[in-house]
Scaffold this motif. Structure first.
Motif, PDB file in Angstrom:
ATOM      1  N   LEU A   1       0.777  -1.336  -0.110  1.00  0.00           N
ATOM      2  CA  LEU A   1      -0.035  -0.241   0.210  1.00  0.00           C
ATOM      3  C   LEU A   1       0.982   1.234   0.136  1.00  0.00           C
ATOM      4  N   ALA A   2       1.880   1.415   0.848  1.00  0.00           N
ATOM      5  CA  ALA A   2       2.694   2.420   1.061  1.00  0.00           C
ATOM      6  C   ALA A   2       3.621   2.794  -0.488  1.00  0.00           C
TER       7      ALA A   2
ATOM      8  N   TYR B   1      -3.206   5.693   0.805  1.00  0.00           N
ATOM      9  CA  TYR B   1      -2.732   6.205   2.175  1.00  0.00           C
ATOM     10  C   TYR B   1      -3.755   5.796   3.216  1.00  0.00           C
ATOM     11  N   ARG B   2      -4.978   6.257   2.918  1.00  0.00           N
ATOM     12  CA  ARG B   2      -6.206   6.252   3.746  1.00  0.00           C
ATOM     13  C   ARG B   2      -6.247   4.581   4.160  1.00  0.00           C
ATOM     14  N   ASP B   3      -6.241   3.810   2.990  1.00  0.00           N
ATOM     15  CA  ASP B   3      -6.309   2.413   3.453  1.00  0.00           C
ATOM     16  C   ASP B   3      -5.140   1.930   4.466  1.00  0.00           C
TER      17      ASP B   3
ATOM     18  N   PRO C   1      -2.187   2.041  11.624  1.00  0.00           N
ATOM     19  CA  PRO C   1      -1.824   3.351  11.777  1.00  0.00           C
ATOM     20  C   PRO C   1      -0.527   3.738  12.481  1.00  0.00           C
ATOM     21  N   GLU C   2       0.054   2.824  12.887  1.00  0.00           N
ATOM     22  CA  GLU C   2       1.285   3.013  13.430  1.00  0.00           C
ATOM     23  C   GLU C   2       2.573   2.830  12.404  1.00  0.00           C
ATOM     24  N   HIS C   3       2.046   2.814  11.093  1.00  0.00           N
ATOM     25  CA  HIS C   3       3.150   2.130  10.158  1.00  0.00           C
ATOM     26  C   HIS C   3       4.158   3.115   9.827  1.00  0.00           C
TER      27      HIS C   3
ATOM     28  N   SER D   1       4.800   8.020   6.135  1.00  0.00           N
ATOM     29  CA  SER D   1       3.325   7.922   5.457  1.00  0.00           C
ATOM     30  C   SER D   1       2.347   8.799   6.033  1.00  0.00           C
ATOM     31  N   TRP D   2       2.096   9.247   7.106  1.00  0.00           N
ATOM     32  CA  TRP D   2       1.430  10.198   7.962  1.00  0.00           C
ATOM     33  C   TRP D   2       1.693  11.712   7.053  1.00  0.00           C
ATOM     34  N   PHE D   3       3.105  11.752   7.067  1.00  0.00           N
ATOM     35  CA  PHE D   3       3.405  13.123   6.428  1.00  0.00           C
ATOM     36  C   PHE D   3       2.990  13.187   4.858  1.00  0.00           C
ATOM     37  N   ASN D   4       3.182  11.970   4.217  1.00  0.00           N
ATOM     38  CA  ASN D   4       2.889  12.061   2.693  1.00  0.00           C
ATOM     39  C   ASN D   4       1.300  12.160   2.447  1.00  0.00           C
ATOM     40  N   TYR D   5       0.551  11.321   3.587  1.00  0.00           N
ATOM     41  CA  TYR D   5      -0.952  11.729   3.122  1.00  0.00           C
ATOM     42  C   TYR D   5      -1.346  13.166   3.427  1.00  0.00           C
ATOM     43  N   GLY D   6      -0.769  13.812   4.449  1.00  0.00           N
ATOM     44  CA  GLY D   6      -1.169  15.196   4.913  1.00  0.00           C
ATOM     45  C   GLY D   6      -0.512  16.123   3.593  1.00  0.00           C
ATOM     46  N   TYR D   7       0.639  15.742   2.957  1.00  0.00           N
ATOM     47  CA  TYR D   7       1.038  16.574   1.856  1.00  0.00           C
ATOM     48  C   TYR D   7      -0.153  16.484   0.789  1.00  0.00           C
TER      49      TYR D   7
END
Length: 188
Positions: A43-44, A63-65, A71-73, A77-83
């Motif tokens: 997924l990433a 990224y949502r999936d 959630p602790e990946h 990944s959280w940054f990329n999703y936020g971007y």
């Protein structure tokens, strides 16, 4: 340990990316997800590749999936999703993603910067100052955080703080300092 099939498919996807066959790599990632549903690496990787190819909505979905299942990946990944969310104008969700990234890795300067941009866009200048200060502590030689911080001080009617930053930037990024002087009408 991952199966031989998994490792073979992973290698194929990486090889396809290496030789520029991005569509073929996406096909391999699709096959992997059929065989290994919800796999974090797949997924990433697919999300990252889709983002690089300009498939923003599909990348967001991956990224949502990923982050729903894992959630602790990673803070990255959280940054990329936020971007991607910030770029799409979904500022509330982008803020949550950036905050999650910095909670997982307080040294992730990119996430502090992204959070600062969201706070600026939502006109929460006091919070933006604190966040951008953290970004400049982590990346003191990057002009981006300094530039945004100076702009926020101008928006907050604090010209002396902006001048101080312009003087600071003249020491290592004179072009950015000159740009700020032109844009703000302030001189160091």
């Amino acid at each position: 340990m991952k199966s031989l099939t998994y490792r073979w498919l992973r290698w194929r996807a990486q090889a396809m990316i290496l030789v520029g066959r991005h569509a073929a790599a996406l096909d391999v990632f699709d096959e992997m997800l059929l065989r290994f549903p919800g796999d974090a690496y797949v997924l990433a990787s697919r999300a990252h590749l889709r983002a690089q190819l300009g498939q923003r909505e599909a990348a967001q979905a991956d990224y949502r999936d990923l982050l729903a299942a894992h959630p602790e990946h990673s803070a990255a990944s959280w940054f990329n999703y936020g971007y991607l969310l910030e770029e799409a104008g979904d500022l509330a969700q982008a803020e949550q993603a950036f905050r999650r990234a910095v909670s997982m890795d307080p040294r992730l300067d990119r996430a502090w910067y992204g959070l600062g941009l969201v706070l600026i866009r939502t006109r929460r200048f006091d919070e933006a100052v604190e966040v951008l200060k953290r970004n400049t502590e982590l990346q003191p030689m990057s002009p981006y955080g300094w530039y945004q911080l100076a702009r926020v001080h101008v928006d907050r009617h604090e010209p002396e703080e902006a001048r101080r930053i312009i003087r600071h930037l003249k020491g290592f990024e004179p072009k950015v300092a000159a740009q700020l002087e032109r844009e703000t009408g302030l001189s160091a």
